[in-house]
Write a protein that holds these residues in place. Structure first.
Motif, short mmCIF file in Angstrom:
data_model
loop_
_atom_site.label_atom_id
_atom_site.label_comp_id
_atom_site.label_asym_id
_atom_site.label_seq_id
_atom_site.Cartn_x
_atom_site.Cartn_y
_atom_site.Cartn_z
N ASP A 70 -12.31 -6.78 -1.20
CA ASP A 70 -13.83 -6.35 -1.53
C ASP A 70 -13.58 -4.49 -0.89
OD1 ASP A 70 -14.69 -8.44 -1.96
OD2 ASP A 70 -15.54 -8.96 -0.18
N PHE A 71 -12.92 -4.50 0.20
CA PHE A 71 -12.93 -2.85 0.31
C PHE A 71 -12.11 -2.03 -0.45
CE2 PHE A 71 -11.33 0.62 3.03
CZ PHE A 71 -12.36 1.31 3.33
N ALA A 72 -11.14 -2.82 -1.22
CA ALA A 72 -10.49 -2.03 -2.19
C ALA A 72 -11.28 -1.58 -3.46
CB ALA A 72 -9.34 -2.91 -2.92
N ALA A 73 -12.35 -2.53 -3.73
CA ALA A 73 -13.43 -2.07 -4.74
C ALA A 73 -13.94 -0.70 -4.34
CB ALA A 73 -14.04 -3.22 -5.16
N GLU A 74 -14.31 -0.81 -3.16
CA GLU A 74 -15.42 0.43 -2.72
C GLU A 74 -14.57 1.56 -2.80
OE1 GLU A 74 -17.72 -0.21 0.94
OE2 GLU A 74 -16.84 -2.22 1.07
N ILE A 75 -13.07 1.66 -2.28
CA ILE A 75 -12.38 2.87 -2.23
C ILE A 75 -11.72 3.20 -3.45
CG2 ILE A 75 -10.23 1.84 -1.53
CD1 ILE A 75 -10.06 3.87 0.87
N GLN A 76 -11.79 2.36 -4.61
CA GLN A 76 -11.14 2.66 -6.00
C GLN A 76 -11.45 3.96 -6.48
OE1 GLN A 76 -8.37 0.86 -7.31
NE2 GLN A 76 -8.28 2.93 -8.41
N LEU A 116 -3.53 1.46 1.53
CA LEU A 116 -2.59 0.28 1.86
C LEU A 116 -3.21 -0.17 3.39
CD1 LEU A 116 -0.63 2.92 1.17
CD2 LEU A 116 1.05 1.27 1.22
N ILE A 117 -2.83 -1.31 3.65
CA ILE A 117 -3.20 -2.14 4.90
C ILE A 117 -1.72 -2.35 5.42
CG2 ILE A 117 -5.41 -2.82 4.31
CD1 ILE A 117 -4.43 -5.63 3.69
N LEU A 118 -1.93 -2.94 6.88
CA LEU A 118 -0.74 -3.18 7.63
C LEU A 118 -0.70 -4.88 7.96
CD1 LEU A 118 1.42 -1.92 9.18
CD2 LEU A 118 0.00 -2.04 11.13
N ASP A 119 0.32 -5.40 7.65
CA ASP A 119 0.50 -6.79 7.88
C ASP A 119 1.63 -6.80 8.60
OD1 ASP A 119 0.44 -9.61 8.00
OD2 ASP A 119 1.32 -9.82 6.07
N ARG A 120 1.27 -7.00 10.12
CA ARG A 120 2.70 -6.90 11.14
C ARG A 120 3.33 -5.64 10.73
NH1 ARG A 120 3.59 -10.83 14.49
NH2 ARG A 120 5.77 -10.32 14.45
N ASP A 121 4.77 -5.91 10.47
CA ASP A 121 5.74 -4.52 10.19
C ASP A 121 5.92 -4.37 8.70
OD1 ASP A 121 7.14 -6.82 9.40
OD2 ASP A 121 8.89 -6.34 10.48
N GLU A 122 4.74 -4.61 7.95
CA GLU A 122 4.74 -4.37 6.46
C GLU A 122 3.57 -3.41 6.20
OE1 GLU A 122 7.65 -7.37 4.18
OE2 GLU A 122 5.55 -8.14 4.95
N SER A 123 3.76 -2.62 5.18
CA SER A 123 2.86 -2.08 4.34
C SER A 123 2.59 -2.66 3.14
CB SER A 123 3.10 -0.51 3.99
OG SER A 123 3.44 0.03 5.22
N VAL A 124 1.18 -3.02 2.87
CA VAL A 124 0.76 -3.68 1.68
C VAL A 124 -0.13 -2.72 0.79
CG1 VAL A 124 -0.25 -5.71 0.81
CG2 VAL A 124 0.46 -5.90 2.97
N PHE A 125 0.26 -2.62 -0.51
CA PHE A 125 -0.25 -2.00 -1.23
C PHE A 125 -1.49 -2.52 -2.05
CE2 PHE A 125 3.65 -0.10 -0.82
CZ PHE A 125 3.83 1.46 -1.29
N VAL A 126 -2.54 -2.12 -1.70
CA VAL A 126 -3.86 -2.86 -1.96
C VAL A 126 -4.40 -2.22 -3.40
CG1 VAL A 126 -6.25 -3.62 -1.28
CG2 VAL A 126 -4.20 -3.71 0.25
N ALA A 127 -4.60 -1.05 -3.31
CA ALA A 127 -5.20 -0.52 -4.70
C ALA A 127 -4.65 0.82 -4.70
CB ALA A 127 -6.64 -0.08 -4.45
N GLY A 128 -4.36 1.31 -6.20
CA GLY A 128 -3.88 2.63 -6.38
C GLY A 128 -4.28 3.35 -7.66
N ALA A 129 -4.33 4.60 -7.86
CA ALA A 129 -4.61 5.34 -9.00
C ALA A 129 -3.41 6.29 -9.33
CB ALA A 129 -5.86 6.04 -8.74
N GLU A 130 -2.90 6.12 -10.70
CA GLU A 130 -1.53 6.85 -11.04
C GLU A 130 -2.14 8.33 -11.21
OE1 GLU A 130 0.41 5.58 -14.36
OE2 GLU A 130 1.49 4.12 -13.17
N ALA A 168 -15.30 12.60 2.85
CA ALA A 168 -16.32 12.15 2.14
C ALA A 168 -16.46 10.81 1.88
CB ALA A 168 -16.09 12.82 0.58
N PHE A 169 -15.49 10.01 2.09
CA PHE A 169 -15.60 8.71 1.76
C PHE A 169 -16.22 7.86 3.32
CE2 PHE A 169 -13.86 4.51 3.37
CZ PHE A 169 -14.09 3.48 2.24
#
Length: 250
Positions: A83-89, A106-120, A245-246
């Motif tokens: 849900d948050f990814a849609a807000e920040i897109q 990105l968000i943190l899952d223990r010792d990994e970065s997870v790419f949740v949303a992006g724009a080229e 701004a966000f």
């Protein structure tokens, strides 16, 4: 209502056990499924084909199978990012346009970065969008920003007793080095990644904080080092402006 082993469905159990093969390995083959489930290879092939049809796994060029889009989306939803990814897109889209470089949330899952949303980015030569992928947190700018927000004891519990693996030869390799780096990240409010996750790639990352002051993740802007390095100050300024701004709007 009855529940328990007597009321489970074997085919569903087998599908779940197949997907759990990805818990400790990035991919599997049909023979791995046959071995795990102790079924014929033809049965394993049908199981994997069904999961592939519904996009829970995807076929790789070497005929192995990795996590598919549906499985990745489900994992991100469990981690609370969808849900948050849609807000920040829209902010990512605008940031990519203003900087010309690729932007990720990105968000943190223990010792990994997870790419949740992006724009080229807008350049022909640019960093690719990596939504759904994971990288070692210590080897990414966003990961180090998020690690810096944790209590030191929590960081120690993740890294103190084992070597830091993954990334390139430029990545941080010891807990002491990581601890010193996180002190700098906390002081500066940002992290810079120069060829830590990928040779020739440079990035700057800052934390994402909403209007309540809650840390929601991090945004990283990345591009080829030869173009990014001379523009680091400019890109970082645009990133900070976007985050400010966000924070006011969300």
């Amino acid at each position: 209502m009855p529940h328990g082993g007597d009321y489970t469905i074997e085919s569903v159990e087998n599908a779940l056990r197949t997907l759990l093969l990805l818990r400790n390995n990035p991919s599997f083959r049909a023979i791995d499924v046959a071995t795990e489930l102790q079924v014929a290879r033809s049965t394993a092939h049908r199981m994997v084909a069904t999961l592939e049809k519904h996009n829970f796994v995807r076929r790789n060029p070497d005929k192995s199978f990795s996590a598919g889009f549906q499985l990745v989306e489900l994992g991100i939803a469990v981690l609370g990012g969808t849900d948050f990814a849609a807000e920040i897109q829209p902010f990512l889209d605008q940031l990519a346009q203003r900087t010309g470089e690729t932007a990720h949330f990105l968000i943190l899952d223990r010792d990994e970065s997870v790419f949740v949303a992006g724009a080229e980015g807008t350049h022909v030569v640019r960093a690719v969008v990596r939504v759904g992928e994971r990288l070692p947190a210590h080897a990414t700018g966003a990961g180090r920003v998020l690690l810096a927000a944790l209590p030191e004891a929590d960081v120690a519990s993740l890294y103190a007793d084992h070597p830091l693996e993954g990334g390139t030869a430029h990545a941080i390799r010891t807990f002491d080095e990581l601890r010193d780096d996180l002190v700098r990240v906390r002081a500066e409010g940002r992290a810079i990644n120069t060829s830590h996750s990928e040779e020739g790639l440079m990035a700057v990352a800052r934390p994402v904080v909403d209007a309540t002051g809650t840390l929601r993740g991090a945004i990283s802007v990345s591009g080829p080092e030869w173009r990014f390095a001379p523009r680091l100050t400019e890109v970082d300024r645009l990133l900070a402006e976007s985050l400010a701004a966000f924070a006011k709007k969300v």
